[in-house]
Write a protein that holds these residues in place. Structure first.
Motif, PDB file in Angstrom:
ATOM      1  N   ALA A 290       5.778 -15.574  15.611  1.00  0.00           N
ATOM      2  CA  ALA A 290       6.477 -14.307  15.383  1.00  0.00           C
ATOM      3  C   ALA A 290       6.682 -14.055  13.891  1.00  0.00           C
ATOM      4  CB  ALA A 290       7.818 -14.305  16.112  1.00  0.00           C
ATOM      5  N   ALA A 291       7.042 -15.086  13.149  1.00  0.00           N
ATOM      6  CA  ALA A 291       7.293 -14.924  11.715  1.00  0.00           C
ATOM      7  C   ALA A 291       6.019 -14.533  10.971  1.00  0.00           C
ATOM      8  CB  ALA A 291       7.873 -16.208  11.139  1.00  0.00           C
ATOM      9  N   GLU A 292       4.909 -15.193  11.317  1.00  0.00           N
ATOM     10  CA  GLU A 292       3.658 -14.896  10.609  1.00  0.00           C
ATOM     11  C   GLU A 292       3.154 -13.491  10.938  1.00  0.00           C
ATOM     12  OE1 GLU A 292       2.344 -16.641   8.273  1.00  0.00           O
ATOM     13  OE2 GLU A 292       3.598 -18.424   8.495  1.00  0.00           O
ATOM     14  N   VAL A 293       3.238 -13.079  12.191  1.00  0.00           N
ATOM     15  CA  VAL A 293       2.786 -11.740  12.562  1.00  0.00           C
ATOM     16  C   VAL A 293       3.663 -10.685  11.888  1.00  0.00           C
ATOM     17  CG1 VAL A 293       2.481 -10.116  14.474  1.00  0.00           C
ATOM     18  CG2 VAL A 293       1.704 -12.479  14.714  1.00  0.00           C
ATOM     19  N   ARG A 294       4.968 -10.934  11.832  1.00  0.00           N
ATOM     20  CA  ARG A 294       5.854  -9.981  11.156  1.00  0.00           C
ATOM     21  C   ARG A 294       5.486  -9.851   9.674  1.00  0.00           C
ATOM     22  NH1 ARG A 294      10.118 -12.536  14.219  1.00  0.00           N
ATOM     23  NH2 ARG A 294      10.836 -11.148  15.872  1.00  0.00           N
ATOM     24  N   GLU A 295       5.345 -10.999   9.009  1.00  0.00           N
ATOM     25  CA  GLU A 295       5.121 -10.983   7.567  1.00  0.00           C
ATOM     26  C   GLU A 295       3.755 -10.405   7.211  1.00  0.00           C
ATOM     27  OE1 GLU A 295       4.902 -14.083   3.766  1.00  0.00           O
ATOM     28  OE2 GLU A 295       5.601 -14.785   5.722  1.00  0.00           O
ATOM     29  N   ARG A 296       2.736 -10.711   8.027  1.00  0.00           N
ATOM     30  CA  ARG A 296       1.362 -10.349   7.657  1.00  0.00           C
ATOM     31  C   ARG A 296       0.939  -8.993   8.221  1.00  0.00           C
ATOM     32  NH1 ARG A 296      -1.831 -15.465   6.491  1.00  0.00           N
ATOM     33  NH2 ARG A 296      -0.382 -17.212   6.740  1.00  0.00           N
ATOM     34  N   LEU A 297       1.581  -8.552   9.311  1.00  0.00           N
ATOM     35  CA  LEU A 297       1.156  -7.305   9.955  1.00  0.00           C
ATOM     36  C   LEU A 297       2.278  -6.269  10.023  1.00  0.00           C
ATOM     37  CD1 LEU A 297      -0.977  -5.687  11.620  1.00  0.00           C
ATOM     38  CD2 LEU A 297      -0.029  -6.797  13.661  1.00  0.00           C
ATOM     39  N   LEU A 298       3.408  -6.618  10.620  1.00  0.00           N
ATOM     40  CA  LEU A 298       4.419  -5.608  10.926  1.00  0.00           C
ATOM     41  C   LEU A 298       5.129  -5.085   9.674  1.00  0.00           C
ATOM     42  CD1 LEU A 298       5.981  -7.098  14.194  1.00  0.00           C
ATOM     43  CD2 LEU A 298       3.878  -5.773  13.876  1.00  0.00           C
ATOM     44  N   VAL A 299       5.531  -5.991   8.789  1.00  0.00           N
ATOM     45  CA  VAL A 299       6.209  -5.545   7.559  1.00  0.00           C
ATOM     46  C   VAL A 299       5.275  -4.708   6.694  1.00  0.00           C
ATOM     47  CG1 VAL A 299       7.273  -6.317   5.405  1.00  0.00           C
ATOM     48  CG2 VAL A 299       7.924  -7.394   7.575  1.00  0.00           C
ATOM     49  N   PRO A 300       4.045  -5.163   6.421  1.00  0.00           N
ATOM     50  CA  PRO A 300       3.140  -4.304   5.635  1.00  0.00           C
ATOM     51  C   PRO A 300       2.847  -2.970   6.311  1.00  0.00           C
ATOM     52  CG  PRO A 300       2.309  -6.557   5.699  1.00  0.00           C
ATOM     53  CD  PRO A 300       3.450  -6.494   6.668  1.00  0.00           C
ATOM     54  N   TYR A 301       2.822  -2.960   7.644  1.00  0.00           N
ATOM     55  CA  TYR A 301       2.550  -1.702   8.341  1.00  0.00           C
ATOM     56  C   TYR A 301       3.641  -0.675   8.045  1.00  0.00           C
ATOM     57  CZ  TYR A 301       1.111   1.630  11.875  1.00  0.00           C
ATOM     58  OH  TYR A 301       0.686   2.785  12.490  1.00  0.00           O
ATOM     59  N   MET A 302       4.885  -1.066   8.129  1.00  0.00           N
ATOM     60  CA  MET A 302       5.990  -0.122   7.914  1.00  0.00           C
ATOM     61  C   MET A 302       6.235   0.167   6.431  1.00  0.00           C
ATOM     62  SD  MET A 302       6.835   0.915  10.815  1.00  0.00           S
ATOM     63  CE  MET A 302       8.388   1.777  10.533  1.00  0.00           C
ATOM     64  N   LYS A 303       5.781  -0.742   5.586  1.00  0.00           N
ATOM     65  CA  LYS A 303       6.060  -0.613   4.155  1.00  0.00           C
ATOM     66  C   LYS A 303       5.195   0.457   3.498  1.00  0.00           C
ATOM     67  CE  LYS A 303       6.589  -3.636   0.111  1.00  0.00           C
ATOM     68  NZ  LYS A 303       6.421  -5.024  -0.389  1.00  0.00           N
ATOM     69  N   LYS A 304       3.985   0.677   4.040  1.00  0.00           N
ATOM     70  CA  LYS A 304       3.039   1.556   3.362  1.00  0.00           C
ATOM     71  C   LYS A 304       2.560   2.677   4.282  1.00  0.00           C
ATOM     72  CE  LYS A 304       0.029  -0.054   0.539  1.00  0.00           C
ATOM     73  NZ  LYS A 304      -1.132  -0.742  -0.065  1.00  0.00           N
ATOM     74  N   ASP A 305       2.330   3.842   3.685  1.00  0.00           N
ATOM     75  CA  ASP A 305       1.727   4.970   4.391  1.00  0.00           C
ATOM     76  C   ASP A 305       0.363   5.331   3.819  1.00  0.00           C
ATOM     77  OD1 ASP A 305       3.882   5.272   6.087  1.00  0.00           O
ATOM     78  OD2 ASP A 305       4.871   6.779   4.840  1.00  0.00           O
ATOM     79  N   ASP A 306      -0.093   4.573   2.824  1.00  0.00           N
ATOM     80  CA  ASP A 306      -1.320   4.971   2.138  1.00  0.00           C
ATOM     81  C   ASP A 306      -2.514   4.079   2.440  1.00  0.00           C
ATOM     82  OD1 ASP A 306      -0.421   2.754   0.779  1.00  0.00           O
ATOM     83  OD2 ASP A 306      -0.716   3.596  -1.227  1.00  0.00           O
ATOM     84  N   TYR A 307      -2.446   3.292   3.518  1.00  0.00           N
ATOM     85  CA  TYR A 307      -3.685   2.668   3.972  1.00  0.00           C
ATOM     86  C   TYR A 307      -4.644   3.794   4.359  1.00  0.00           C
ATOM     87  CZ  TYR A 307      -1.247  -1.835   4.394  1.00  0.00           C
ATOM     88  OH  TYR A 307      -0.550  -2.990   4.152  1.00  0.00           O
TER      89      TYR A 307
END
Length: 648
Positions: free
Chosen positions: A178-195
């Motif tokens: 859970a920690a790795e998926v949050r750090e590598r996928l979920l947090v970056p997903y919500m942090k950026k809108d410019d992918y």
């Protein structure tokens, strides 16, 4: 479509809590896992036994740096994919058998992957925009891209199915996932809108990355996010991003990336919509939208026979698409033909050195019995026309692979995963390849770099197209077909014909000196069924420097009557007629095929070259292709060097 119809407050109210999202039985539900087909259970256990003492491969920094040094990607990618595929196989086998024999290796695999400095491959680092030339991996490289998404999919569903067993060893295992998926996928997903793939940047077109990344992010937020406000906001953002994908999709449902990318593209969209419907108890449901139905039914329009599909653009003629997602898609949209195609296609063995999709494998396992019991066959639609993409398919008879199959395209040369192939075509006979789109090779830095179109298999001269004055088609939206006209005559006693006509002159730069080039494709079903391709052209001046390429994996054999014949299946022959008075035929053997092309076609490909004998400024040339019942004996047509290197 999604965010407009369903506001954030409605989504938040409808979302089920994580413990009520249960698409599959968990591993402790022994009756469900033991009810899988015995041969399927045996196959997965036998696969896992090969890896019971597996030594997990190291990811060497020198292989990461190789991308910047030579453009080579394969060495590192093979180890990355192998780790994930082996973990997926071991996890499924443990769930199936339930004896604990593979559990330690599953835990090993989980920690091996969680300990990776980054899940982002060197090529995808370019999408981060920062430190693009830095050749060392770093934990700060966490961005939302395909390998991160696929890795998260794998770990999320291992945690879902095996959580009770893993927690019995140590709760730290699932906490780590859970920690790795949050750090590598979920947090970056919500942090950026410019992918770029999110679809929020004006003028940037999205492709298969959008549903692929969004569906994995959706899995993570639905099953791992505990804050209901964050969870609802994330799901609604995913819906807005999926809307951007749907909005830019071809209005006729065509996947311009080709069937090989329909799996993560149209199929990936289905997975996201399926998850949204399940996670909201059916409150979020757009399966009644016509475009959603068309995105699904494209895949049976592009189906030829068995695992063969029309492979325009990057991709494989035998793509790794399982039938399970098609079957579910057809059930959701009420499309029995899509459902039948899905039921007729086996999943096949997992391929070790490519994506392992845990969510897809779980669905395939638990729907296998239902699909087999359906006893369905592929629909083999007689005619299909996709007007926005300008793609046609036609077969000799509805409901059968027997006889001739024709696919042809217009379009433009700025399609996603584009090849310069405006006006190209494919012909299959009795479900077997005759004249083909070669496809693509293993990806390297060059595949997506400025020198992409120096790769021979992307060029128009290695598609079934004319070349004038040595000038090839160019890439770009301006290089396109125009004035298309399509007609499919109704099936009747005479059989009816299907034809597409278009002008491809604008697909070539001015240096080619083409004023008009109308190409007409026709599948005639009456009398002697045949495919006819007619070129009517007008040039700015006379030239004899005109040739027509025809790509075939079959061995060309000349006949006394001037035709060329091909044994496309044992004892079964097809015939090519051409204008012998004006055209001279030769054959070039392409022997520098590499791994991906070899998987599709074998060790070599033949290019038939029909070359003008005399200078000409205008003319009409026609080729005809039909089946020949008799076996033909003849000598091999004169060839240009059996080891021709066409890479330059």
């Amino acid at each position: 479509m999604l965010a407009d119809r369903y506001e954030l407050s409605n989504v938040k109210a409808a979302l089920l809590p994580p413990n009520r999202i249960t698409p599959f039985p968990t591993a402790e539900d022994r009756p469900a896992w033991e009810a899988l087909l015995p041969e399927t259970r045996e196959r997965w256990i036998a696969l896992a036994e090969q890896y019971k003492d597996y030594v997990w491969p190291a990811l060497k920094v020198e292989h990461y740096m190789a991308y910047w040094r030579s453009g080579e990607l394969d060495t590192r990618s093979r180890s990355v994919f192998e780790r994930r595929s082996v973990l997926g196989i071991l996890a499924l086998a443990e769930c199936i058998e339930g004896k604990g024999r593979f559990l330690d290796q599953v835990i090993n695999g989980i920690f091996v992957i969680c300990e990776e400095t980054t899940w982002v491959p060197p090529l995808h680092r370019l999408h981060a925009k920062e430190n693009m030339q830095e050749c060392m991996p770093d934990a700060s490289d966490h961005i939302v891209e395909l390998v991160t998404s696929a890795t998260s999919d794998l770990l999320i569903w291992i945690r879902y199915t095996m959580r009770q067993w893993l927690d019995a060893v140590s709760p730290r295992i699932c906490r780590r996932i859970a920690a790795e998926v949050r750090e590598r996928l979920l947090v970056p997903y919500m942090k950026k809108d410019d992918y770029w793939w999110m679809g929020f940047l004006e003028g940037v077109r999205v492709n298969n990355w959008n549903p692929w990344c969004n569906s994995s992010a959706l899995m993570g937020f639905l099953l791992l996010e505990e804050d209901p406000d964050v969870r609802a906001a994330a799901v609604h953002k995913i819906m807005r991003s999926l809307d951007a994908f749907i909005h830019t999709y071809s209005p006729d449902g065509c996947c311009d990336e080709g069937p090989g990318y329909w799996g993560p593209s149209g199929g990936g969209l289905y997975v996201a919509l399926e998850l949204l419907a399940a996670a909201t108890g059916g409150a979020v449901d757009v399966f009644d939208e016509p475009l959603i139905g068309d995105i699904g039914n494209y895949i049976y329009k592009a189906h030829i026979h068995e695992r063969y599909f029309v492979d325009f653009a990057d991709g494989d003629v035998k793509p790794l698409i399982g039938g399970a997602v098609m079957y579910r898609y057809g059930k959701s949209t009420g499309d029995i033909r899509l459902q039948n195609l899905g039921a007729s296609l086996p999943e096949g063995e997992p391929v070790i050195h490519i994506w392992f999709e845990m969510y897809a494998q779980l669905h395939a396992l638990f729907q296998e019995r239902e699909r087999l019991e359906a006893g369905a066959k592929a629909p083999y639609v007689r005619d299909a026309w996709l007007p926005s993409a300008q793609v046609m398919t036609a077969r000799q008879r509805e409901g059968s692979e027997q006889g001739l199959f024709l696919a042809a395209k217009g379009g433009h040369n700025l399609e996603s995963h584009n090849h310069n192939d405006v006006g190209s075509f494919m012909v299959f006979v009795d479900g077997r390849p005759l004249f083909v789109d070669v496809g693509t090779e293993e990806y390297t830095a060059q595949t997506f770099g400025p020198d992409r179109y120096e790769l021979w298999y992307l060029q128009s001269q290695y598609h079934n197209l004319p070349t004038v004055r040595g000038v090839l088609q160019r890439n770009g939206a301006a290089y396109r077909a125009k004035d298309s006209a399509y007609e499919a005559e109704a099936a009747a006693a005479a059989g009816g014909a299907s034809r597409l006509s278009l002008d491809i002159a604008d697909a070539y730069p001015e240096a080619a000196g083409i004023r008009a080039w109308r190409r007409t494709f026709e599948l005639a079903r009456a009398d002697r069924p045949q495919v006819e391709v007619t070129d009517r052209f007008e040039l700015s001046g006379e030239t004899a420097d005109i040739f027509y390429s025809l790509m075939t994996p079959c061995e060309p054999v000349p006949a006394a009557d001037g035709t060329i014949r091909f044994e496309y299946a044992p004892g079964a022959w097809a015939v090519l007629e051409f204008d012998e008075a004006h055209l001279e035929a030769s054959v070039e053997v392409i022997a520098n095929m590499e791994s991906r092309l070899i998987r599709n076609w074998g060790e070599r490909m033949n290019r038939i070259v029909l070359r003008e004998k005399e200078p000409v400024a205008a003319g009409t040339r026609t080729i005809r292709i039909y089946r020949q019942a008799d076996k033909h004996d003849g000598s091999t047509l004169g060839q240009k060097g059996d080891d021709s290197d066409v890479s330059s």
